[in-house]
Design an enzyme around this catalytic site. Structure first.
Site, mmCIF file in Angstrom:
data_model
loop_
_atom_site.group_PDB
_atom_site.id
_atom_site.type_symbol
_atom_site.label_atom_id
_atom_site.label_comp_id
_atom_site.label_asym_id
_atom_site.label_seq_id
_atom_site.Cartn_x
_atom_site.Cartn_y
_atom_site.Cartn_z
ATOM 1 N N TYR A 58 24.489 4.874 38.366
ATOM 2 C CA TYR A 58 23.694 4.463 39.527
ATOM 3 C C TYR A 58 24.158 3.112 40.059
ATOM 4 O O TYR A 58 24.488 2.211 39.279
ATOM 5 C CB TYR A 58 22.220 4.353 39.144
ATOM 6 C CG TYR A 58 21.536 5.690 38.993
ATOM 7 C CD1 TYR A 58 21.428 6.557 40.077
ATOM 8 C CD2 TYR A 58 21.017 6.086 37.771
ATOM 9 C CE1 TYR A 58 20.794 7.786 39.940
ATOM 10 C CE2 TYR A 58 20.380 7.303 37.620
ATOM 11 C CZ TYR A 58 20.275 8.157 38.706
ATOM 12 O OH TYR A 58 19.655 9.367 38.575
ATOM 13 N N LYS B 8 1.657 -4.577 12.207
ATOM 14 C CA LYS B 8 1.023 -4.400 13.522
ATOM 15 C C LYS B 8 1.957 -3.614 14.439
ATOM 16 O O LYS B 8 3.140 -3.454 14.126
ATOM 17 C CB LYS B 8 0.706 -5.762 14.124
ATOM 18 C CG LYS B 8 1.934 -6.611 14.420
ATOM 19 C CD LYS B 8 1.537 -8.042 14.753
ATOM 20 C CE LYS B 8 2.762 -8.883 15.069
ATOM 21 N NZ LYS B 8 2.422 -10.312 15.163
HETATM 22 C C1 PLP Z 1 3.123 -10.936 14.177
HETATM 23 C C2 PLP Z 1 2.605 -12.026 13.358
HETATM 24 C C3 PLP Z 1 3.310 -12.442 12.222
HETATM 25 C C4 PLP Z 1 4.675 -11.917 11.860
HETATM 26 O O1 PLP Z 1 5.653 -12.584 12.635
HETATM 27 P P1 PLP Z 1 7.195 -12.297 12.409
HETATM 28 O O2 PLP Z 1 7.877 -13.270 13.304
HETATM 29 O O3 PLP Z 1 7.433 -10.894 12.829
HETATM 30 O O4 PLP Z 1 7.445 -12.509 10.979
HETATM 31 C C5 PLP Z 1 2.723 -13.404 11.421
HETATM 32 N N1 PLP Z 1 1.513 -13.934 11.720
HETATM 33 C C6 PLP Z 1 0.824 -13.563 12.807
HETATM 34 C C7 PLP Z 1 -0.493 -14.186 13.085
HETATM 35 C C8 PLP Z 1 1.338 -12.606 13.664
HETATM 36 O O5 PLP Z 1 0.650 -12.246 14.749
#
Ligand code: PLP
Length: 371
Positions: free
Chosen positions: A260, A35
């Protein structure tokens, strides 16, 4: 010459990390979670490295489509399911598996016209209180789904809120595991419980072990339970390096300030370098003086405030550093030295996940292919 900043994607490291997930959960199938454009790495850039996964999990239909265009015919899971009824058409066409987390998504399925029934992952809210059916409503949702001709196999899924916590019991995930197991005990179907943290920490427990693990951050070399554990402990390798160069050098006298807001004041004579990297590249502006950074592979620290396009580093102990010296903001140094993204994230008061996802479009990406 373009600005000397780039993000390197290390496909061999990504493949290594995914293999770690498989080794830790040898009886499970592994979802490579891609994702958010593969946690900022780019779906196209990680695809070859993660081909050994059993499936890809993500949220955006657009990203699912890109995976099919890359030639992936295996499972793709939409972790949040459909956002509107129309999305089911694309699920049918692209053969996407999808989460079902609320009644409305079942309503849409019940009205959906499809030749081939869908594989769905019914999601339980076991305590995260984000998405999913409460344990006491889970069986009714399963029964409703099971009666639909539009639905083929039903798998069972939940997500942990505290798998990175110090303990399994009480304040950890023990109560979530128990709630899931109790509510699903006599339901058929494959199960998916663990994210990276649970895969790393708890997969040896029989009550956590399941048919699928969802490996996100660990696949990219990020450590979900940093600083309790680090990359070395879990044998993970940075999948991304952010690197740039020194484009300016200044000599400071005691009392001189940097950047800055004059956020840093020298208390002695110092030599500092200006690096072509700033918050408009995705480097966190919240990193304070002292955030670790590598110059020609040697550790030093940032100085003063991060600005949009530049930041300063301390070269006082690095006499060989010069204009053009390579600077590693995180990831792998020129001779394989590692600056974990987790350390930089911690200095900025955040987590490695956010830094990976925040690399901006103006940063050119170079992919180091699998050999
Ligand atoms: C993003 C996500 C994961 C992966 O989580 P990590 O901590 O990056 O391993 C797993 N299950 C769901 C439903 C997620 O949204």
């Amino acid at each position: 010459m373009p600005r000397p900043i780039e993000a390197l994607i290390h496909q061999a490291a990504l493949a290594h990390n995914l293999a770690r997930a498989r080794a830790l959960a040898p009886d499970a199938q592994v979802w490579a979670v891609v994702k958010a454009n593969a946690y900022g790495h780019g779906i196209e850039n990680v695809f070859e490295a993660f081909r050994a996964a059993d499936g890809f999990a993500l949220l955006d239909l657009d990203e699912a489509q890109r995976l099919r265009q890359l030639g992936w015919r295996g499972p793709i899971l939409l972790l949040e399911g459909c956002f509107e009824a129309r999305d089911l058409e694309l699920c049918s066409r692209l053969k996407l598996w999808h989460a079902v987390h609320c009644e409305q998504q079942i309503d849409w399925l019940a009205m959906h016209k499809t030749h081939e029934p869908h594989r769905v992952f019914l999601k339980m809210n076991s305590g995260m209180n984000r998405l999913g059916f409460m344990p006491q409503a889970f069986r009714a949702a399963w029964t409703r789904l099971n009666a639909l001709p539009q639905v083929d196999e039903i798998s069972l899924m939940t997500h942990f809120s505290d798998a990175d916590a110090k303990r399994f019991g009480q304040d950890g995930i023990a109560h979530q595991v128990a709630a899931f197991q109790a509510a699903t005990a006599d339901l058929p179907g494959e199960r998916s419980l663990s994210n990276s943290a649970a895969t790393l920490r708890y997969n040896q427990r029989s009550e956590v072990r399941a048919d699928w693990v969802r490996a996100g951050i660990m696949s990219y070399g990020g450590v979900p339970d940093f600083p309790e554990h680090d990359q070395g402990h879990w044998d993970l390798k940075p999948g991304m390096t952010l690197r740039s160069e020194i484009i300016g050098i200044q000599q400071l006298q005691p009392g001189d300030t940097v950047g800055y807001g004059s956020g840093f004041t020298a208390d002695r004579a110092m030599r500092i370098g200006t690096v072509a990297c700033g918050y408009a590249d995705g480097y966190p502006r919240h990193c304070p003086t002292g955030t670790p950074v590598l110059v020609e592979g040697q550790r030093t620290r940032t100085i003063g405030r991060v600005s949009m396009d530049m930041l300063a580093v301390d070269l006082s102990e690095l006499p060989q550093a010069a204009l053009g010296s390579e600077v590693t903001l995180w990831g792998q140094g020129p001779k394989g030295q590692v600056l974990p993204i987790d350390e930089v994230a911690r200095a900025a008061g955040t987590i490695g996940y956010e830094l990976m996802c925040a690399i901006t479009r103006r940063v050119p990406v170079t992919v180091e292919p699998l050999t």
